[in-house]
Design a protein around this motif. Sequence first.
Motif, short mmCIF file in Angstrom:
data_model
loop_
_atom_site.label_atom_id
_atom_site.label_comp_id
_atom_site.label_asym_id
_atom_site.label_seq_id
_atom_site.Cartn_x
_atom_site.Cartn_y
_atom_site.Cartn_z
N GLN A 142 113.10 33.30 -35.64
CA GLN A 142 114.02 33.55 -36.74
C GLN A 142 114.82 34.83 -36.52
OE1 GLN A 142 110.89 33.35 -39.75
NE2 GLN A 142 111.93 31.58 -40.69
N GLN A 143 114.17 35.86 -35.99
CA GLN A 143 114.87 37.10 -35.67
C GLN A 143 115.92 36.87 -34.58
OE1 GLN A 143 112.05 40.20 -34.78
NE2 GLN A 143 111.25 40.28 -36.87
N ARG A 144 115.60 36.00 -33.64
CA ARG A 144 116.58 35.68 -32.59
C ARG A 144 117.80 34.96 -33.19
NH1 ARG A 144 111.82 34.68 -29.50
NH2 ARG A 144 111.91 32.44 -29.94
N VAL A 145 117.54 34.06 -34.14
CA VAL A 145 118.66 33.38 -34.80
C VAL A 145 119.55 34.38 -35.52
CG1 VAL A 145 119.25 31.80 -36.68
CG2 VAL A 145 117.50 31.15 -35.03
N LEU A 158 127.62 29.84 -36.18
CA LEU A 158 126.32 29.68 -36.82
C LEU A 158 126.28 30.18 -38.26
CD1 LEU A 158 123.31 28.94 -36.56
CD2 LEU A 158 122.92 31.22 -35.58
N ALA A 159 126.97 31.28 -38.54
CA ALA A 159 126.89 31.89 -39.87
C ALA A 159 127.32 30.94 -40.99
CB ALA A 159 127.70 33.18 -39.91
N PRO A 160 128.38 30.13 -40.81
CA PRO A 160 128.72 29.20 -41.90
C PRO A 160 127.58 28.24 -42.23
CG PRO A 160 130.56 29.41 -40.39
CD PRO A 160 129.40 30.10 -39.74
N LEU A 161 126.90 27.73 -41.21
CA LEU A 161 125.78 26.82 -41.44
C LEU A 161 124.66 27.51 -42.21
CD1 LEU A 161 124.27 24.16 -41.02
CD2 LEU A 161 123.51 25.03 -38.80
N LEU A 162 124.32 28.73 -41.82
CA LEU A 162 123.26 29.46 -42.52
C LEU A 162 123.65 29.73 -43.97
CD1 LEU A 162 122.18 32.01 -39.74
CD2 LEU A 162 121.13 29.81 -40.34
N ASP A 163 124.92 30.06 -44.20
CA ASP A 163 125.38 30.29 -45.57
C ASP A 163 125.31 29.01 -46.40
OD1 ASP A 163 125.88 32.90 -44.99
OD2 ASP A 163 128.04 32.83 -45.35
#
Length: 323
Positions: A142-145, A158-163
């Motif tokens: 998770q820290q790597r993500v 990646l950030a849009p998906l996490l949001d």
Amino acid sequence: MGKRSSHYLNEHQREHIQRLSATFLWRSELPTWLLIMTIYGGWFSTLAFWQTLGLLPSTLLLIGFTAWYMSLQHELIHGHPTRVAWLNQLFGTLPLAVWYPYGLYRDSHLAHHRHDSLTVPVDDPESYYFTQASWARLRPWQQRVIRLRNTFAGRLLLAPLLDILQTLSGAVAAFRDLQVRAIVMWLIHGVLLAALFVWMAQVDFSPVWFVLAVSYPALALTKVRSFLEHRAADDPLARSVINEAGLFWRVLFLNLNYHSVHHDLPGVPWYGLKAIYLRSRETYRLRNRGFLVSGYGEWLRQFWGTPVDVTAHPGVKRGAGHE
């Protein structure tokens, strides 16, 4: 100048802003009215005539208009073009960007503007930082993500998906915990989104294509602006960046690249931020302790594959600097 003015303006700056606010442009809010008409007219016209324009040109135009609409929503939240909150909300409630109910974004963003809480995790709902304890609880993968998300490439891809996942998780929690206000916002959002999708289908534009090929890239565009927009610092005035971006980005983001000015003067309309910055450039550079970048290309070159250190928040001294 809006409902709130900065505590840190000198008399010369106050006089300059008062002169600007007395002009027809500021009093009429004409630039924002024209912006509303341009964005809505462009978004709906592109969809209505997409077969004439072609799929690729229409998709690119829709990405631009959708990202621009998200910048407009931010302007509406800050009291423009009217001082009537419900009327501004009316202009920003249609879910052209799909993912976020306007009301939830409004509440989160106004909390983000609490001066002494900026960047502090939990207190600032828009902070990318974690508390020391929550960072330590994350598993290594998770820290790597998160570190991947903190690269420029990761912020785009990646950030849009996490949001989106976080937002949908919040929606599930709202219904599970019977948070009535949030449930109402989500229901209104869902009904309006369904109506938009029905209309898209009637003009033979795939709603699935819109979600995947328009709304996701549009959200990614907004992540360009928010990349290293804030940093942890004891002095709140040093936490927001000044990004001297080019014309395209300034228009798309409605001058929010001058982010230190916006946080200092959140009531100033978007078309006033650059003039105020240029008039007091050295003052703002001193205030934000040199947190300055010449454009988004500089962030891209420096951090394309290298993460910024926005992980566990180092902590700030309450009452430090100009608190």
